[in-house]
Design an enzyme around this catalytic site. Structure first.
Site, PDB file in Angstrom:
ATOM      1  N   GLY A 155      -9.624   3.525  -9.875  1.00 48.81           N
ATOM      2  CA  GLY A 155      -8.760   4.176 -10.859  1.00 48.81           C
ATOM      3  C   GLY A 155      -8.433   3.177 -11.957  1.00 48.81           C
ATOM      4  NE  ARG A 156      -3.904   6.119 -15.537  1.00 46.70           N
ATOM      5  CZ  ARG A 156      -3.648   7.047 -14.619  1.00 46.70           C
ATOM      6  NH1 ARG A 156      -3.625   6.746 -13.332  1.00 46.70           N
ATOM      7  NH2 ARG A 156      -3.413   8.291 -14.974  1.00 46.70           N
ATOM      8  CB  ILE A 157      -4.806  -0.530 -10.590  1.00 44.65           C
ATOM      9  CG1 ILE A 157      -3.471  -0.003 -11.124  1.00 44.65           C
ATOM     10  CG2 ILE A 157      -4.642  -1.943 -10.016  1.00 44.65           C
ATOM     11  CD1 ILE A 157      -2.412   0.277 -10.060  1.00 44.65           C
ATOM     12  NE  ARG A 178     -10.638  10.298  -4.806  1.00 53.24           N
ATOM     13  CZ  ARG A 178      -9.424  10.627  -5.187  1.00 53.24           C
ATOM     14  NH1 ARG A 178      -8.735  11.462  -4.478  1.00 53.24           N
ATOM     15  NH2 ARG A 178      -8.901  10.149  -6.294  1.00 53.24           N
ATOM     16  CB  ILE A 237      -2.612  -4.484  -4.441  1.00 52.49           C
ATOM     17  CG1 ILE A 237      -3.865  -4.015  -5.194  1.00 52.49           C
ATOM     18  CG2 ILE A 237      -2.545  -5.994  -4.372  1.00 52.49           C
ATOM     19  CD1 ILE A 237      -3.807  -4.284  -6.695  1.00 52.49           C
ATOM     20  CB  ALA A 238      -4.251   0.460  -1.781  1.00 54.42           C
ATOM     21  NE  ARG A 239       2.189   3.516  -1.648  1.00 55.46           N
ATOM     22  CZ  ARG A 239       2.388   2.973  -2.854  1.00 55.46           C
ATOM     23  NH1 ARG A 239       1.927   1.750  -3.118  1.00 55.46           N
ATOM     24  NH2 ARG A 239       3.052   3.641  -3.794  1.00 55.46           N
ATOM     25  CD  GLU A 268       5.387  -1.389   2.050  1.00 58.85           C
ATOM     26  OE1 GLU A 268       4.274  -1.959   2.075  1.00 58.85           O
ATOM     27  OE2 GLU A 268       5.975  -1.063   0.994  1.00 58.85           O
ATOM     28  CG  HIS A 286       5.143  -2.577  -2.042  1.00 54.50           C
ATOM     29  ND1 HIS A 286       5.022  -1.442  -1.293  1.00 54.50           N
ATOM     30  CD2 HIS A 286       4.628  -2.264  -3.270  1.00 54.50           C
ATOM     31  CE1 HIS A 286       4.474  -0.469  -2.031  1.00 54.50           C
ATOM     32  NE2 HIS A 286       4.222  -0.955  -3.246  1.00 54.50           N
TER      33      HIS A 286
END
Ligand code: DGY
Length: 329
Positions: A155-157, A178, A237-239, A268, A286
């Protein structure tokens, strides 16, 4: 008469002031973490909620708070919101894309570099007073420049990280997502699409930047890590839920991969205690989007969305804008 809103976590005073112009605001400047029951109780009689990734908005909560018309998340990730449940009840949900892209990309890159160059390990070693001499192999890590950067998610990041790698560090950038990017976006990012298997096998530094959904729960587990190079690093750095932390801890302790960087965790703020004992991992709480400027921009954007929805305007970054168009919800 002003509408009522809840601001579920501590927020900048300037943002509260803006909200108070339009609404009766119940703030939480003590930054208490409420249970679900407490959150539901606080949301009684509220038309909108300013929330963060820590607050879960699901069907049960929405049914218990029938007056609620808007939930505006101060985060780009929105796995804390059951979007279908919101849409079914005509509740507008929004997130904060774009304003955090470059800041988060900076951090992802930094975390990857810290893991590869053993920065946290070196710092702890020095602070413990163990540095008594220079040595040829002291904390020797792996290079970033000229290596292969792998991105899972684009995506953007992901694209902002790809540019840093390709243009700033002369990296080969490969990605899996995806859906494949349009050719012009691939070219702009300097990234080449590969299968997930090739991504795992070829990356020197693998970065996870995909949005979380149950479909990608533990998308990186023991089998995936087994495909990676023993010299590779893994940065998330996602989830937290995208990585099987037990498998990762096991792989790091056996040096199946060289190092990892985690900014997000499955439970977390609790962190798997085994991860805390490993030297070859950099752990951060985070904070990928945490610069003052960006957090303010995120809070302002969440406020813009809330103000727009509850005053009959057009929210800038809705997730289910169809609820504002009668007949389309
Ligand atoms: C985001 O914006 O999704 C960050 O991870 C903060 O929660």
């Amino acid at each position: 008469m002003k509408k009522n809103i809840l601001v579920a976590r501590r927020v900048f005073d300037s943002v509260l002031e803006r909200l108070r112009v339009h609404f009766e605001v119940e703030p939480n400047q003590d930054d208490l973490i409420w249970s679900k029951a407490e959150l539901i109780a606080r949301l009684q009689g509220k038309d909108g909620a300013f929330i963060t990734a820590s607050e879960r908005i699901d069907a049960e909560l929405l049914d218990a708070c029938p007056q609620l018309r808007a939930v505006c998340n101060m985060a780009v990730g929105y796995n804390n919101i059951d979007l279908d449940a919101c849409t079914a009840r005509g509740v507008l949900a929004s997130n904060t894309p774009d304003v955090l892209t470059e800041t988060t990309a900076d951090f992802g890159f930094a975390l990857m570099m810290a893991a590869a160059r053993r920065m946290a390990e070196g710092e702890h070693f020095l602070r413990r007073g163990e540095w008594d001499k220079w040595a040829v192999d002291l904390l020797a890590g792996s290079d970033i420049h000229g290596t292969t950067l792998g991105l899972l998610g684009m995506g953007r990041i992901g694209r902002a990280i790809a540019k840093r790698g390709a243009l700033g560090f002369g990296m080969q950038v490969i990605y899996h997502n995806r859906s494949r990017l349009a050719p012009e976006l691939e070219q702009e990012s300097g990234a080449r699409y590969v299968s997930k298997e090739a991504l795992l096998q070829q990356s020197d530094h693998l970065l996870l930047v995909l949005p979380y959904s149950p479909a990608v729960h533990h998308v990186i587990g023991a089998a995936e890590i087994a495909l990676m190079k023993p010299t590779a690093t893994l940065t998330n750095i996602a989830r937290g839920g995208v990585v099987d932390e037990v498998a990762l801890a096991e792989a790091l302790s056996k040096h199946q991969i060289a190092a990892a960087g985690l900014d997000v965790f499955e439970g977390e703020p609790a962190v798997n205690p085994v991860l805390l004992t490993l030297p070859n991992i950099v752990l951060t709480p985070h904070i990928a989007s945490a610069t003052v400027k960006t957090r303010l921009a995120m809070a302002d954007l969440a406020a813009d969305n809330l103000i727009a929805v509850l005053t009959g305007g057009v929210p800038p970054t809705p997730l289910n804008g169809q609820v504002l168009q009668p007949g389309l919800a």
